[in-house]
Enzyme design. Sequence first.
Site, PDB file in Angstrom:
ATOM      1  N   ASN A 258       0.841  -1.197   0.000  1.00 45.27           N
ATOM      2  CA  ASN A 258       0.000   0.000   0.000  1.00 45.27           C
ATOM      3  C   ASN A 258       0.876   1.246   0.000  1.00 45.27           C
ATOM      4  OD1 ASN A 258      -2.137  -1.796   0.341  1.00 45.27           O
ATOM      5  ND2 ASN A 258      -2.273  -1.444   2.545  1.00 45.27           N
TER       6      ASN A 258
ATOM      7  N   ARG B 185      -4.870   8.525  10.733  1.00 50.93           N
ATOM      8  CA  ARG B 185      -5.399   7.269  10.194  1.00 50.93           C
ATOM      9  C   ARG B 185      -5.273   6.178  11.256  1.00 50.93           C
ATOM     10  NH1 ARG B 185      -5.589   7.253   4.279  1.00 50.93           N
ATOM     11  NH2 ARG B 185      -4.526   9.090   3.418  1.00 50.93           N
TER      12      ARG B 185
ATOM     13  N   HIS C 273      -6.316   0.744  13.183  1.00 51.21           N
ATOM     14  CA  HIS C 273      -6.827  -0.318  12.320  1.00 51.21           C
ATOM     15  C   HIS C 273      -6.131  -1.645  12.613  1.00 51.21           C
ATOM     16  CE1 HIS C 273      -7.619   3.091   9.195  1.00 51.21           C
ATOM     17  NE2 HIS C 273      -8.571   3.025  10.098  1.00 51.21           N
TER      18      HIS C 273
ATOM     19  N   LYS D 293       2.170  -6.099   9.121  1.00 52.69           N
ATOM     20  CA  LYS D 293       2.508  -4.910   8.330  1.00 52.69           C
ATOM     21  C   LYS D 293       3.927  -4.445   8.637  1.00 52.69           C
ATOM     22  CE  LYS D 293      -2.269  -3.236   8.651  1.00 52.69           C
ATOM     23  NZ  LYS D 293      -3.134  -2.163   9.210  1.00 52.69           N
TER      24      LYS D 293
ATOM     25  N   TYR E 184       3.255   0.457   3.018  1.00 53.22           N
ATOM     26  CA  TYR E 184       3.047  -0.755   3.805  1.00 53.22           C
ATOM     27  C   TYR E 184       3.402  -1.982   2.971  1.00 53.22           C
ATOM     28  CZ  TYR E 184      -0.642   2.183   6.079  1.00 53.22           C
ATOM     29  OH  TYR E 184      -1.374   3.172   6.684  1.00 53.22           O
TER      30      TYR E 184
ATOM     31  N   ARG F 283     -15.318   6.891   8.566  1.00 56.18           N
ATOM     32  CA  ARG F 283     -15.316   5.589   9.237  1.00 56.18           C
ATOM     33  C   ARG F 283     -14.566   5.645  10.564  1.00 56.18           C
ATOM     34  NH1 ARG F 283     -11.212   1.151   7.677  1.00 56.18           N
ATOM     35  NH2 ARG F 283     -11.545  -0.334   9.332  1.00 56.18           N
TER      36      ARG F 283
END
Length: 218
Positions: A55, A65, A68, A78, A138, A174
């Site tokens: 990513n 961000r 997650h 990751k 990532y 989100r």
Amino acid sequence: MTSVTSMTTRPLAVPGAWAFDPVHHRDPRGRLVVWYDEQALAAATGHPLRLGQTNHAVSRKDTLRGVHLTRLPPGQGKYVYCPRGSALDVVVDLRPGSPTFGLWDALLLSESNCRAVYISEGLGHAYWAYEDDTTIVYLCSERYDADKEVAVHPLDPALALPWPEGRSPVLSERDARAPSLGEAERADLLPGFAACLEHYARLRTDAASSGSPSARLA
């Protein structure tokens, strides 16, 4: 702290996460770093990284961000690197049953230090971009699966993550609607610690049985 020719490695306060600081080779032309070294990662984790997806995320200043994670199975390990700009990167233990459940650690990732961090399956990840056009790359062990993705609110007071004071974060819709850590735990959204330990052991066993040269360094 351990050392491989290309970089030094140290475990973070959250078990299952490591920081990797590469050696900077400089000459009149500029600079060269090895920001990912399979042997260094395997020496830390006991297994090489299975690469399922990469990513490339670009963020404006004050973008936040996370937090997650991807549910097991299969989860998503990751390896995270910042080739441009700078970000405060945070790893959170989101594994119910873990002795360090809710614990976090933070470190600066930047184009200057070329530091990377590895985040094992079951751990949460978030970052705050300090500059416009901050870029995060990532290397992911598995492809993205929206049905397995879980978000925990990054501003949850129970987590008390170390975000910059006096600045308003830019959040996705989100992430702004994400549950708190307690709500996520009660809703059984988080991967249990025992299941994560079994997964890590399986990765190490698979690496050993495959005869991976990098795994033998662990």
